[in-house]
Scaffold this motif. Sequence first.
Motif, PDB file in Angstrom:
ATOM      1  N   VAL A   1     -17.443 -30.436   6.290  1.00 21.95           N
ATOM      2  CA  VAL A   1     -16.488 -29.504   6.887  1.00 21.95           C
ATOM      3  C   VAL A   1     -17.157 -28.866   8.100  1.00 21.95           C
ATOM      4  O   VAL A   1     -18.304 -28.418   8.012  1.00 21.95           O
ATOM      5  CB  VAL A   1     -16.074 -28.415   5.856  1.00 21.95           C
ATOM      6  CG1 VAL A   1     -15.089 -27.433   6.466  1.00 21.95           C
ATOM      7  CG2 VAL A   1     -15.491 -29.071   4.598  1.00 21.95           C
ATOM      8  N   ASP A   2     -16.447 -28.815   9.227  1.00 21.18           N
ATOM      9  CA  ASP A   2     -17.061 -28.290  10.451  1.00 21.18           C
ATOM     10  C   ASP A   2     -17.296 -26.781  10.349  1.00 21.18           C
ATOM     11  O   ASP A   2     -16.715 -26.086   9.517  1.00 21.18           O
ATOM     12  CB  ASP A   2     -16.246 -28.660  11.689  1.00 21.18           C
ATOM     13  CG  ASP A   2     -14.914 -27.935  11.777  1.00 21.18           C
ATOM     14  OD1 ASP A   2     -14.877 -26.688  11.721  1.00 21.18           O
ATOM     15  OD2 ASP A   2     -13.889 -28.628  11.915  1.00 21.18           O
ATOM     16  N   PHE A   3     -18.162 -26.299  11.238  1.00 19.66           N
ATOM     17  CA  PHE A   3     -18.591 -24.903  11.191  1.00 19.66           C
ATOM     18  C   PHE A   3     -17.431 -23.924  11.305  1.00 19.66           C
ATOM     19  O   PHE A   3     -17.358 -22.937  10.573  1.00 19.66           O
ATOM     20  CB  PHE A   3     -19.630 -24.607  12.277  1.00 19.66           C
ATOM     21  CG  PHE A   3     -19.997 -23.155  12.336  1.00 19.66           C
ATOM     22  CD1 PHE A   3     -20.759 -22.584  11.336  1.00 19.66           C
ATOM     23  CD2 PHE A   3     -19.554 -22.347  13.374  1.00 19.66           C
ATOM     24  CE1 PHE A   3     -21.095 -21.230  11.368  1.00 19.66           C
ATOM     25  CE2 PHE A   3     -19.883 -21.003  13.416  1.00 19.66           C
ATOM     26  CZ  PHE A   3     -20.645 -20.449  12.407  1.00 19.66           C
ATOM     27  N   GLU A   4     -16.519 -24.150  12.237  1.00 24.09           N
ATOM     28  CA  GLU A   4     -15.419 -23.192  12.449  1.00 24.09           C
ATOM     29  C   GLU A   4     -14.563 -23.048  11.195  1.00 24.09           C
ATOM     30  O   GLU A   4     -14.153 -21.944  10.845  1.00 24.09           O
ATOM     31  CB  GLU A   4     -14.571 -23.583  13.664  1.00 24.09           C
ATOM     32  CG  GLU A   4     -15.284 -23.368  14.989  1.00 24.09           C
ATOM     33  CD  GLU A   4     -15.776 -21.932  15.193  1.00 24.09           C
ATOM     34  OE1 GLU A   4     -15.049 -20.972  14.847  1.00 24.09           O
ATOM     35  OE2 GLU A   4     -16.901 -21.760  15.713  1.00 24.09           O
ATOM     36  N   GLU A   5     -14.294 -24.145  10.512  1.00 22.05           N
ATOM     37  CA  GLU A   5     -13.505 -24.074   9.274  1.00 22.05           C
ATOM     38  C   GLU A   5     -14.294 -23.367   8.174  1.00 22.05           C
ATOM     39  O   GLU A   5     -13.739 -22.543   7.434  1.00 22.05           O
ATOM     40  CB  GLU A   5     -13.079 -25.482   8.823  1.00 22.05           C
ATOM     41  CG  GLU A   5     -12.226 -25.489   7.573  1.00 22.05           C
ATOM     42  CD  GLU A   5     -10.881 -24.785   7.724  1.00 22.05           C
ATOM     43  OE1 GLU A   5     -10.319 -24.373   6.683  1.00 22.05           O
ATOM     44  OE2 GLU A   5     -10.370 -24.644   8.854  1.00 22.05           O
ATOM     45  N   CYS A   6     -15.576 -23.672   8.054  1.00 19.77           N
ATOM     46  CA  CYS A   6     -16.419 -22.993   7.057  1.00 19.77           C
ATOM     47  C   CYS A   6     -16.440 -21.489   7.323  1.00 19.77           C
ATOM     48  O   CYS A   6     -16.316 -20.681   6.390  1.00 19.77           O
ATOM     49  CB  CYS A   6     -17.844 -23.542   7.089  1.00 19.77           C
ATOM     50  SG  CYS A   6     -18.026 -25.182   6.381  1.00 19.77           S
ATOM     51  N   LYS A   7     -16.597 -21.130   8.579  1.00 18.46           N
ATOM     52  CA  LYS A   7     -16.639 -19.718   8.960  1.00 18.46           C
ATOM     53  C   LYS A   7     -15.325 -19.029   8.596  1.00 18.46           C
ATOM     54  O   LYS A   7     -15.327 -17.941   8.000  1.00 18.46           O
ATOM     55  CB  LYS A   7     -16.917 -19.613  10.458  1.00 18.46           C
ATOM     56  CG  LYS A   7     -16.983 -18.214  10.997  1.00 18.46           C
ATOM     57  CD  LYS A   7     -17.334 -18.277  12.492  1.00 18.46           C
ATOM     58  CE  LYS A   7     -17.125 -16.981  13.192  1.00 18.46           C
ATOM     59  NZ  LYS A   7     -17.423 -17.090  14.631  1.00 18.46           N
ATOM     60  N   LYS A   8     -14.217 -19.648   8.934  1.00 16.20           N
ATOM     61  CA  LYS A   8     -12.898 -19.087   8.632  1.00 16.20           C
ATOM     62  C   LYS A   8     -12.750 -18.867   7.116  1.00 16.20           C
ATOM     63  O   LYS A   8     -12.329 -17.801   6.672  1.00 16.20           O
ATOM     64  CB  LYS A   8     -11.810 -20.034   9.154  1.00 16.20           C
ATOM     65  CG  LYS A   8     -10.398 -19.543   8.952  1.00 16.20           C
ATOM     66  CD  LYS A   8      -9.409 -20.491   9.596  1.00 16.20           C
ATOM     67  CE  LYS A   8      -8.814 -21.345   8.510  1.00 16.20           C
ATOM     68  NZ  LYS A   8      -7.836 -22.311   8.966  1.00 16.20           N
ATOM     69  N   ARG A   9     -13.132 -19.864   6.329  1.00 19.20           N
ATOM     70  CA  ARG A   9     -13.012 -19.761   4.871  1.00 19.20           C
ATOM     71  C   ARG A   9     -13.939 -18.690   4.302  1.00 19.20           C
ATOM     72  O   ARG A   9     -13.558 -17.934   3.413  1.00 19.20           O
ATOM     73  CB  ARG A   9     -13.341 -21.100   4.224  1.00 19.20           C
ATOM     74  CG  ARG A   9     -12.347 -22.195   4.496  1.00 19.20           C
ATOM     75  CD  ARG A   9     -12.832 -23.476   3.868  1.00 19.20           C
ATOM     76  NE  ARG A   9     -11.993 -24.611   4.188  1.00 19.20           N
ATOM     77  CZ  ARG A   9     -12.236 -25.840   3.752  1.00 19.20           C
ATOM     78  NH1 ARG A   9     -13.280 -26.085   2.985  1.00 19.20           N
ATOM     79  NH2 ARG A   9     -11.438 -26.825   4.090  1.00 19.20           N
ATOM     80  N   ALA A  10     -15.178 -18.660   4.787  1.00 22.06           N
ATOM     81  CA  ALA A  10     -16.155 -17.693   4.266  1.00 22.06           C
ATOM     82  C   ALA A  10     -15.715 -16.263   4.562  1.00 22.06           C
ATOM     83  O   ALA A  10     -15.832 -15.381   3.703  1.00 22.06           O
ATOM     84  CB  ALA A  10     -17.537 -17.965   4.845  1.00 22.06           C
ATOM     85  N   LEU A  11     -15.203 -16.027   5.761  1.00 21.28           N
ATOM     86  CA  LEU A  11     -14.755 -14.684   6.119  1.00 21.28           C
ATOM     87  C   LEU A  11     -13.503 -14.302   5.336  1.00 21.28           C
ATOM     88  O   LEU A  11     -13.367 -13.153   4.897  1.00 21.28           O
ATOM     89  CB  LEU A  11     -14.534 -14.576   7.624  1.00 21.28           C
ATOM     90  CG  LEU A  11     -15.804 -14.725   8.470  1.00 21.28           C
ATOM     91  CD1 LEU A  11     -15.468 -14.727   9.962  1.00 21.28           C
ATOM     92  CD2 LEU A  11     -16.833 -13.657   8.136  1.00 21.28           C
ATOM     93  N   ALA A  12     -12.607 -15.244   5.105  1.00 23.38           N
ATOM     94  CA  ALA A  12     -11.418 -14.975   4.289  1.00 23.38           C
ATOM     95  C   ALA A  12     -11.816 -14.691   2.847  1.00 23.38           C
ATOM     96  O   ALA A  12     -11.239 -13.822   2.187  1.00 23.38           O
ATOM     97  CB  ALA A  12     -10.451 -16.159   4.358  1.00 23.38           C
ATOM     98  N   ARG A  13     -12.826 -15.408   2.377  1.00 22.71           N
ATOM     99  CA  ARG A  13     -13.300 -15.219   0.994  1.00 22.71           C
ATOM    100  C   ARG A  13     -13.866 -13.814   0.791  1.00 22.71           C
ATOM    101  O   ARG A  13     -13.805 -13.273  -0.311  1.00 22.71           O
ATOM    102  CB  ARG A  13     -14.342 -16.292   0.661  1.00 22.71           C
ATOM    103  CG  ARG A  13     -14.812 -16.271  -0.774  1.00 22.71           C
ATOM    104  CD  ARG A  13     -15.720 -17.424  -1.076  1.00 22.71           C
ATOM    105  NE  ARG A  13     -16.947 -17.339  -0.304  1.00 22.71           N
ATOM    106  CZ  ARG A  13     -17.777 -18.348  -0.110  1.00 22.71           C
ATOM    107  NH1 ARG A  13     -17.528 -19.531  -0.642  1.00 22.71           N
ATOM    108  NH2 ARG A  13     -18.880 -18.189   0.595  1.00 22.71           N
ATOM    109  N   ASN A  14     -14.403 -13.211   1.845  1.00 21.60           N
ATOM    110  CA  ASN A  14     -14.908 -11.836   1.747  1.00 21.60           C
ATOM    111  C   ASN A  14     -13.848 -10.897   1.185  1.00 21.60           C
ATOM    112  O   ASN A  14     -14.172  -9.962   0.456  1.00 21.60           O
ATOM    113  CB  ASN A  14     -15.340 -11.310   3.118  1.00 21.60           C
ATOM    114  CG  ASN A  14     -16.649 -11.884   3.588  1.00 21.60           C
ATOM    115  OD1 ASN A  14     -17.412 -12.479   2.838  1.00 21.60           O
ATOM    116  ND2 ASN A  14     -16.910 -11.710   4.875  1.00 21.60           N
ATOM    117  N   GLU A  15     -12.596 -11.141   1.549  1.00 23.11           N
ATOM    118  CA  GLU A  15     -11.494 -10.272   1.124  1.00 23.11           C
ATOM    119  C   GLU A  15     -11.034 -10.573  -0.303  1.00 23.11           C
ATOM    120  O   GLU A  15     -10.395  -9.739  -0.921  1.00 23.11           O
ATOM    121  CB  GLU A  15     -10.304 -10.430   2.077  1.00 23.11           C
ATOM    122  CG  GLU A  15     -10.641 -10.205   3.535  1.00 23.11           C
ATOM    123  CD  GLU A  15     -11.245  -8.835   3.796  1.00 23.11           C
ATOM    124  OE1 GLU A  15     -10.745  -7.851   3.219  1.00 23.11           O
ATOM    125  OE2 GLU A  15     -12.226  -8.751   4.572  1.00 23.11           O
TER     126      GLU A  15
END
Length: 159
Positions: free
Chosen positions: A108-122
Amino acid sequence: MVKLYVTCGFIGSGKTTFAKELAKQKKAFRFSMDEWMIPLYGEHMERDVFDARLNTLQGLFKQSALQLAELDVPVILDFGLWKQEDRMAIARWAEQNQLELSILYLDVDFEECKKRALARNEQTNGDAYQMTPEMLELFWSWFEPPKPDEPHVTFISER
């Protein structure tokens, strides 16, 4: 020969979700690093402390995996395996212990990982670390994606 599955991928790539699905499918026992680290040791800590605790848990999980293998129970290690040397080490360990190894790389590319990780924070319920964009950038600089010819590695496209 008992099957050992090890997840590989960056933060937010879906390793734990994938490992949970695989555990049901294969009737395997799953060890997830974050699910143990956070309840035992809490959130963020100094890097050397984190690494020492990570090594302790990995050793315990591997010992337990061998006990499960004696019972013919497949095992999933939800480790991440960010470095090629870590993937080579787990391959040597699996071979020494007569385990059939499959490293499952969630590509999975970095931008998608970043989006998911930040959403997971919530949405997290204490089973995943809170991430900032700066932390993700730093950790991405440490990540060594597997090469297509690496032994035991199966590439799993974005999920």
